[in-house]
Each structure stands twice: as C-alpha cells, then as structure tokens.
Design a protein around this motif. Structure first.
Motif, PDB file in Angstrom:
ATOM      1  N   GLN A 134     -22.938 -11.366 -41.084  1.00  0.00           N
ATOM      2  CA  GLN A 134     -23.807 -10.790 -40.937  1.00  0.00           C
ATOM      3  C   GLN A 134     -24.535 -11.570 -41.015  1.00  0.00           C
ATOM      4  OE1 GLN A 134     -25.083  -7.807 -41.534  1.00  0.00           O
ATOM      5  NE2 GLN A 134     -22.446  -6.976 -41.414  1.00  0.00           N
ATOM      6  N   VAL A 135     -25.669 -11.208 -39.938  1.00  0.00           N
ATOM      7  CA  VAL A 135     -26.903 -12.046 -39.267  1.00  0.00           C
ATOM      8  C   VAL A 135     -27.992 -11.277 -39.963  1.00  0.00           C
ATOM      9  CG1 VAL A 135     -28.434 -13.463 -37.408  1.00  0.00           C
ATOM     10  CG2 VAL A 135     -25.596 -13.265 -37.922  1.00  0.00           C
ATOM     11  N   GLN A 136     -28.860 -12.511 -40.548  1.00  0.00           N
ATOM     12  CA  GLN A 136     -30.354 -11.360 -40.982  1.00  0.00           C
ATOM     13  C   GLN A 136     -31.684 -12.288 -39.924  1.00  0.00           C
ATOM     14  OE1 GLN A 136     -28.502 -13.273 -43.706  1.00  0.00           O
ATOM     15  NE2 GLN A 136     -27.922 -10.897 -43.515  1.00  0.00           N
ATOM     16  N   LEU A 137     -32.659 -11.603 -39.408  1.00  0.00           N
ATOM     17  CA  LEU A 137     -33.642 -11.338 -38.469  1.00  0.00           C
ATOM     18  C   LEU A 137     -34.673 -11.708 -39.430  1.00  0.00           C
ATOM     19  CD1 LEU A 137     -32.226 -10.244 -34.734  1.00  0.00           C
ATOM     20  CD2 LEU A 137     -31.657 -12.640 -36.143  1.00  0.00           C
ATOM     21  N   VAL A 138     -35.849 -12.240 -39.160  1.00  0.00           N
ATOM     22  CA  VAL A 138     -37.076 -12.388 -39.632  1.00  0.00           C
ATOM     23  C   VAL A 138     -38.026 -11.956 -38.742  1.00  0.00           C
ATOM     24  CG1 VAL A 138     -38.538 -13.353 -41.744  1.00  0.00           C
ATOM     25  CG2 VAL A 138     -36.249 -13.257 -42.164  1.00  0.00           C
ATOM     26  N   ASP A 189     -57.310  -7.570 -23.907  1.00  0.00           N
ATOM     27  CA  ASP A 189     -56.817  -7.329 -22.992  1.00  0.00           C
ATOM     28  C   ASP A 189     -56.917  -8.950 -22.626  1.00  0.00           C
ATOM     29  OD1 ASP A 189     -56.788  -5.416 -19.405  1.00  0.00           O
ATOM     30  OD2 ASP A 189     -55.550  -7.139 -19.949  1.00  0.00           O
ATOM     31  N   GLY A 190     -56.216  -9.172 -21.639  1.00  0.00           N
ATOM     32  CA  GLY A 190     -56.241 -10.819 -21.073  1.00  0.00           C
ATOM     33  C   GLY A 190     -55.545 -11.353 -22.269  1.00  0.00           C
ATOM     34  N   GLY A 191     -55.462 -11.576 -23.290  1.00  0.00           N
ATOM     35  CA  GLY A 191     -55.218 -12.249 -24.660  1.00  0.00           C
ATOM     36  C   GLY A 191     -54.346 -12.858 -24.549  1.00  0.00           C
ATOM     37  N   SER A 192     -53.393 -13.567 -26.149  1.00  0.00           N
ATOM     38  CA  SER A 192     -52.325 -14.242 -25.708  1.00  0.00           C
ATOM     39  C   SER A 192     -51.927 -14.046 -27.801  1.00  0.00           C
ATOM     40  CB  SER A 192     -52.625 -15.662 -25.668  1.00  0.00           C
ATOM     41  OG  SER A 192     -52.759 -15.823 -24.700  1.00  0.00           O
ATOM     42  N   LEU A 193     -50.791 -13.803 -27.765  1.00  0.00           N
ATOM     43  CA  LEU A 193     -50.162 -13.577 -28.854  1.00  0.00           C
ATOM     44  C   LEU A 193     -48.721 -14.458 -29.181  1.00  0.00           C
ATOM     45  CD1 LEU A 193     -50.403 -10.256 -29.709  1.00  0.00           C
ATOM     46  CD2 LEU A 193     -50.958 -12.083 -30.935  1.00  0.00           C
ATOM     47  N   ARG A 194     -47.869 -15.265 -29.961  1.00  0.00           N
ATOM     48  CA  ARG A 194     -46.653 -15.364 -30.056  1.00  0.00           C
ATOM     49  C   ARG A 194     -46.564 -15.324 -31.377  1.00  0.00           C
ATOM     50  NH1 ARG A 194     -45.507 -20.607 -28.907  1.00  0.00           N
ATOM     51  NH2 ARG A 194     -43.906 -21.621 -30.083  1.00  0.00           N
ATOM     52  N   LEU A 195     -44.660 -14.778 -30.379  1.00  0.00           N
ATOM     53  CA  LEU A 195     -43.962 -14.009 -31.675  1.00  0.00           C
ATOM     54  C   LEU A 195     -42.940 -15.003 -32.227  1.00  0.00           C
ATOM     55  CD1 LEU A 195     -43.464 -11.032 -29.801  1.00  0.00           C
ATOM     56  CD2 LEU A 195     -45.042 -10.795 -32.028  1.00  0.00           C
ATOM     57  N   SER A 196     -42.603 -14.813 -33.522  1.00  0.00           N
ATOM     58  CA  SER A 196     -41.439 -16.129 -33.724  1.00  0.00           C
ATOM     59  C   SER A 196     -39.868 -14.709 -34.209  1.00  0.00           C
ATOM     60  CB  SER A 196     -42.070 -16.906 -35.080  1.00  0.00           C
ATOM     61  OG  SER A 196     -43.178 -17.859 -33.620  1.00  0.00           O
ATOM     62  N   CYS A 197     -39.324 -15.605 -34.607  1.00  0.00           N
ATOM     63  CA  CYS A 197     -38.402 -15.116 -34.783  1.00  0.00           C
ATOM     64  C   CYS A 197     -36.816 -16.133 -35.628  1.00  0.00           C
ATOM     65  CB  CYS A 197     -37.411 -13.999 -34.284  1.00  0.00           C
ATOM     66  SG  CYS A 197     -35.779 -13.116 -34.608  1.00  0.00           S
ATOM     67  N   ALA A 198     -37.132 -15.828 -36.612  1.00  0.00           N
ATOM     68  CA  ALA A 198     -36.239 -16.634 -37.758  1.00  0.00           C
ATOM     69  C   ALA A 198     -34.097 -16.575 -37.913  1.00  0.00           C
ATOM     70  CB  ALA A 198     -36.443 -17.506 -38.582  1.00  0.00           C
ATOM     71  N   ALA A 199     -33.328 -16.594 -37.601  1.00  0.00           N
ATOM     72  CA  ALA A 199     -32.346 -15.870 -38.231  1.00  0.00           C
ATOM     73  C   ALA A 199     -31.015 -16.847 -38.588  1.00  0.00           C
ATOM     74  CB  ALA A 199     -31.565 -16.017 -36.804  1.00  0.00           C
ATOM     75  N   SER A 200     -30.735 -16.197 -40.204  1.00  0.00           N
ATOM     76  CA  SER A 200     -29.857 -17.379 -40.573  1.00  0.00           C
ATOM     77  C   SER A 200     -28.704 -15.981 -41.175  1.00  0.00           C
ATOM     78  CB  SER A 200     -31.228 -16.800 -42.489  1.00  0.00           C
ATOM     79  OG  SER A 200     -30.529 -15.548 -43.206  1.00  0.00           O
ATOM     80  N   GLY A 201     -27.961 -16.523 -42.204  1.00  0.00           N
ATOM     81  CA  GLY A 201     -26.216 -16.313 -42.457  1.00  0.00           C
ATOM     82  C   GLY A 201     -25.441 -16.959 -41.727  1.00  0.00           C
ATOM     83  N   SER A 202     -24.597 -15.249 -40.935  1.00  0.00           N
ATOM     84  CA  SER A 202     -23.520 -15.971 -40.328  1.00  0.00           C
ATOM     85  C   SER A 202     -23.708 -15.967 -39.039  1.00  0.00           C
ATOM     86  CB  SER A 202     -22.168 -15.410 -40.316  1.00  0.00           C
ATOM     87  OG  SER A 202     -21.074 -15.090 -39.680  1.00  0.00           O
ATOM     88  N   ILE A 203     -24.363 -17.615 -38.235  1.00  0.00           N
ATOM     89  CA  ILE A 203     -24.718 -18.252 -37.301  1.00  0.00           C
ATOM     90  C   ILE A 203     -23.609 -18.271 -36.747  1.00  0.00           C
ATOM     91  CG2 ILE A 203     -26.673 -19.030 -35.686  1.00  0.00           C
ATOM     92  CD1 ILE A 203     -28.415 -18.557 -37.518  1.00  0.00           C
ATOM     93  N   PHE A 204     -23.366 -18.230 -35.276  1.00  0.00           N
ATOM     94  CA  PHE A 204     -22.625 -18.431 -34.318  1.00  0.00           C
ATOM     95  C   PHE A 204     -23.079 -20.096 -33.471  1.00  0.00           C
ATOM     96  CE2 PHE A 204     -17.990 -18.343 -32.625  1.00  0.00           C
ATOM     97  CZ  PHE A 204     -18.071 -18.792 -31.249  1.00  0.00           C
ATOM     98  N   GLU A 205     -22.075 -20.552 -33.105  1.00  0.00           N
ATOM     99  CA  GLU A 205     -22.293 -21.755 -32.309  1.00  0.00           C
ATOM    100  C   GLU A 205     -23.416 -21.322 -31.247  1.00  0.00           C
ATOM    101  OE1 GLU A 205     -19.778 -24.811 -31.352  1.00  0.00           O
ATOM    102  OE2 GLU A 205     -20.781 -26.128 -30.009  1.00  0.00           O
ATOM    103  N   LEU A 206     -22.179 -20.551 -30.368  1.00  0.00           N
ATOM    104  CA  LEU A 206     -22.664 -19.385 -28.625  1.00  0.00           C
ATOM    105  C   LEU A 206     -23.621 -18.367 -28.985  1.00  0.00           C
ATOM    106  CD1 LEU A 206     -20.742 -21.146 -26.536  1.00  0.00           C
ATOM    107  CD2 LEU A 206     -22.880 -22.644 -26.827  1.00  0.00           C
ATOM    108  N   TYR A 207     -24.585 -18.449 -28.926  1.00  0.00           N
ATOM    109  CA  TYR A 207     -25.120 -17.247 -29.467  1.00  0.00           C
ATOM    110  C   TYR A 207     -26.330 -16.638 -28.621  1.00  0.00           C
ATOM    111  CZ  TYR A 207     -29.169 -19.677 -32.003  1.00  0.00           C
ATOM    112  OH  TYR A 207     -29.867 -20.997 -32.738  1.00  0.00           O
TER     113      TYR A 207
END
Length: 117
Positions: free
Chosen positions: A1-5, A14-32
C-alpha cells in the motif's frame, strides 16, 4: 500500500498562482510515476502533469508553459507550481502514484482549486 497526502490548493483570482504538494509513504517502488490529475464538475478526470518513472515530465497541453512539476524521488514527494491560473483550471486536483507492480496505482483524497474571474 502507498498513502498519499496532499497539501495546497484553495481560492485564487484569475492570473494568480498556487502550489500543490503530495507526499507518498508506504511501499514505494524504486521506479514510479507520480503526478497530478484533475476533475471538474461534470467532466472526466484528466491528466495535468506527471513525472514518469524515467524522471521525465509529461504535461497536458493546457498546462504547458504555465505549470511546472517537480519530484524529489528520495523523499517521495511531488509538487505542482501553477502560474497564470484561469477559471477553467477550477477542479479537484488528485495526486497519483503508479509503479510497475500489479494493481499498484493509488490516489490522494483530492484538493480543491478554485480560480475566480
């Protein structure tokens, strides 16, 4: 399982900026691959930007030139810097993780991005 937060998102003009972030934890494979999709009301979920297992980024045409995706493989994180946002970018944005193992595709809970005109 992999959990994403996921973090980020919100309301911007309109015209503004935002930043999204995501962190994965758990059984992370080398190539993904790891990236972002979005779903607007009444529409299908669509790719926004993703970093492939090779490390190369892939963007939807609507994101090219405005959005930048980056991944920290060591930390299992991916970020999406969104500039020059438009009302049509309004959607729920979902973080996605996928690796070559069978049925190893996972989604975050989604974060709302609203761009007001």
């Amino acid at each position: 399982q992999v959990q994403l937060v996921e973090s980020g998102g919100g309301l911007v003009q309109d015209g503004g900026s935002l930043r999204l972030s995501c962190a994965a934890s758990g059984s992370i494979f080398e190539l993904y691959s790891m990236g972002w999709y979005r779903q607007a009301p009444g529409k299908q979920r669509e790719l926004v930007a993703i970093v492939l297992g090779s490390g190369y980024p892939k963007y939807a045409d609507s994101a090219k030139g405005r959005f930048t995706i980056s991944r920290d493989s060591a930390k299992g994180t991916v970020s999406l810097q969104m500039n020059s946002l438009k009302p049509e970018d309004t959607a729920v944005y979902y973080c996605n993780y996928k690796d070559p193992r069978p049925a190893h595709e996972f989604w975050g809970q989604g974060t709302q991005v609203t761009v007001s005109s």
